[in-house]
Design an enzyme around this catalytic site. Structure first.
Site, short mmCIF file in Angstrom:
data_model
loop_
_atom_site.label_atom_id
_atom_site.label_comp_id
_atom_site.label_asym_id
_atom_site.label_seq_id
_atom_site.Cartn_x
_atom_site.Cartn_y
_atom_site.Cartn_z
N TYR A 36 1.05 -1.29 -0.04
CA TYR A 36 0.06 0.15 0.14
C TYR A 36 0.46 1.08 -0.22
O TYR A 36 1.20 1.77 0.94
CB TYR A 36 -0.80 0.12 0.96
CG TYR A 36 -2.83 1.03 1.50
CD1 TYR A 36 -3.36 0.96 1.14
CD2 TYR A 36 -1.51 2.01 1.75
CE1 TYR A 36 -4.36 1.58 1.45
CE2 TYR A 36 -3.00 3.13 1.89
CZ TYR A 36 -3.74 3.03 1.84
OH TYR A 36 -4.32 4.31 1.58
N TYR B 40 -5.62 5.50 -7.35
CA TYR B 40 -6.44 5.26 -5.85
C TYR B 40 -8.30 5.38 -5.49
O TYR B 40 -8.77 5.72 -4.92
CB TYR B 40 -6.00 7.02 -4.36
CG TYR B 40 -6.40 6.98 -2.87
CD1 TYR B 40 -4.45 6.35 -2.16
CD2 TYR B 40 -7.04 6.89 -2.40
CE1 TYR B 40 -4.64 6.30 -1.06
CE2 TYR B 40 -7.13 6.67 -0.71
CZ TYR B 40 -5.70 6.86 -0.64
OH TYR B 40 -5.96 6.31 1.14
#
Lengths: 137, 389
Positions: free
Chosen positions: B297, B347
């Site tokens: 991430y 995102y």
């Protein structure tokens, strides 16, 4: 000028009231004496419920820092660049602090720091930390 | 575990979706269900982040689902990208539901921007005022100007660099190699927000400093859109016509100070104790060395070297050499974020990285790796290992 001000109703809390009076106090366990930050109802060391506020030495070491160059709010355009620090107090807890506006230091992780409370008005003051050997008047 | 990811679906990545988050969520869910090859009426469970604005009730009513027998939230956002999967798997294994959809919908560019301080600040009497109780931007840090996650990441980065004695130039080499490598992945990915924009090391280095030592290209993209992931039992997955992927292990692991924003934890040069990885790999029955492709991430690029070390993919302090020698790139020892990552694909709060792991295991990635296992984590707070079915 400081960057952001806590809402007025929060300034009645002990953390801010002690700073306004000129000294950094932290929330501490009334049983074992361990300090904690941010404040809370229970001691994370001994799990005792009950708190008081006590002054801390103001000594700390620098854990990390960043110079913020990009303003993340339109009203912060004139505030950048500014330095945010992560410090570990001699008493144990970590807290976020900064370098007072207009002061400049060579920073390095591990640097010994001391607290410099800067007052903005009768109710609001902030605990900055500056290198011990380089305190500027 | 005895669960599988049966389908993935999404809207386009954009900077202005022009529609509501609820509509985006519905579009993504319909796409995921179609991908899984199930009937939409089979959805009987939903999971989401508490930070998602679109409630389970809104989805249930908008889609007219016959019933939900399980719905639940995981706290925060990306911290629980794998935690929500773990929750769905646990619910399925407990028999509470049979077909659970994890969704995330956000207008994070045209609506509330996570890179801006506005969401935790108000303007009163000509002053910026804060009354936020939890990081990011809580009342104990906001007065010093620590307002958004990207500034926290700069603090992790400085602590990491200092711990290993890396200079700012070495930092730029390391993080620049991540940004440039991932951009090249995105250039081959038709979905990626930045598919048409190339990035060279020279351009990276010329990028303006946002919060030292992090530059513009070290940051993820504020994005509009939605993604949904369908989780079912492994048994049910076998009956579907879609190519499914097994969840070998999925877990949460938080410790004092590590949430919400890793402000007050004991160490800052690492983001999770070794125990988190040990538990995960033991549950999955594979070792770090057996992982073929990884999704870390990457809200900022510094998360990549930290995850590499925290999970034992490289030795402590070894990330600089691994990354600057192309270990994360095509043909490298561990290709990382082969969709372009949150830095260059877009995102969707980590769900798009889970989707890329699924695509890799299905053989559908634009940057395909020969793989049997895929790893995903957000700084150890939640993690998972997927395997080819």
């Amino acid at each position: 000028m400081n960057i952001v001000r806590p809402a007025d109703e929060l300034l009645d809390q002990p953390f801010w009231r002690h700073l306004a009076a000129g000294q950094l106090h932290l929330n501490a366990c009334e049983a074992c004496g361990a300090f904690r930050h941010p404040p809370g109802p229970c001691c994370p060391k001994c799990r005792h419920i009950g708190e008081h506020w006590a002054p801390v030495s103001g000594r700390a070491t620098l854990q990390s820092y960043t110079t913020v160059r990009h303003p993340v709010h339109d009203r912060l355009t004139s505030a950048v660049p500014y330095v945010v620090t992560l410090v570990r107090l001699a008493e144990g807890p970590r807290m976020i602090s900064g370098i007072p506006p207009g002061e400049h230091y060579d920073l390095k992780v591990g640097l010994e720091l001391e607290c410099k409370v800067i007052s903005y008005d009768a109710r609001f003051a902030l605990p900055f930390f500056v290198p011990v050997a380089q305190v500027q008047p | 575990m005895t669960t599988s990811i049966a389908g993935i679906g999404q809207t386009e990545f954009s900077v202005r979706s022009g529609r509501s988050e609820l509509q985006l969520a519905i579009e993504a869910i319909k796409a995921a269900v179609a991908d899984a090859g199930i009937d939409i009426d089979e959805i009987d469970g939903l999971v989401r982040y508490t930070w998602d604005n679109t409630t389970e009730a809104a989805i249930l009513n908008a889609l007219g689902l016959p019933r939900l027998t399980y719905y639940g939230e995981t706290e925060f956002g990306g911290v629980n990208c794998c935690g929500a999967i773990a929750q769905a798997c646990a619910a399925i294994e407990a028999g509470l539901a049979s077909c659970i959809v994890f969704y995330r919908a956000l207008n994070a560019r045209s609506g509330t921007r996570y890179g801006r301080g506005d969401r935790i600040l108000s303007e009163e009497n000509g002053q910026l005022v804060n009354r936020q109780m939890e990081p990011p931007g809580d009342v104990y840090s906001a007065p010093f100007g620590l307002l958004v996650p990207g500034q926290h990441h700069a603090l992790y980065a400085r602590a990491y660099l200092d711990h290993y004695g890396l200079s700012d130039d070495q930092c730029a080499e390391m993080l620049g190699s991540i940004a440039v490598t991932q951009r090249a992945y995105a250039n081959a990915n038709p979905r990626a927000l930045l598919r048409e924009r190339e990035l060279t090391m020279e351009q990276y280095l010329a990028g303006r400093i946002i919060s030292e030592p992090l530059r513009l290209y070290d940051y993820c993209l504020e994005t509009d859109g939605a993604m949904a992931i369908v989780i079912t039992s492994k048994e049910k997955a076998k009956s579907l016509r879609s190519r499914t992927v097994d969840v070998l292990a999925a877990q949460q692991y938080v410790h004092p100070g590590s949430v919400p924003m890793f402000l007050y934890a004991e160490d800052t040069h690492r983001l999770v104790p070794p125990e988190a990885g040990e538990i995960l790999f033991r549950r999955a029955g594979v070792s770090a060395q057996e992982i073929d492709v990884a999704m870390f991430y990457d809200a900022t690029s510094i998360m990549v070297p930290m995850a590499l070390e925290d999970f034992g993919f490289v030795e402590r302090g070894g990330a600089h050499d691994f990354l600057t020698s192309g270990g994360n790139g095509p043909g490298g020892r561990l290709p990382i974020n082969t969709h372009g990552g949150l830095l260059s694909e877009g995102y969707f709060h980590g769900l798009n990285s889970i989707a890329e792991a699924v695509r890799q295991l299905r053989g559908e990635s634009p940057n395909q790796v020969d793989c049997e296992t895929a790893f995903m984590t957000l700084r150890g707070a939640s993690s998972m290992i997927l395997g080819r079915a």
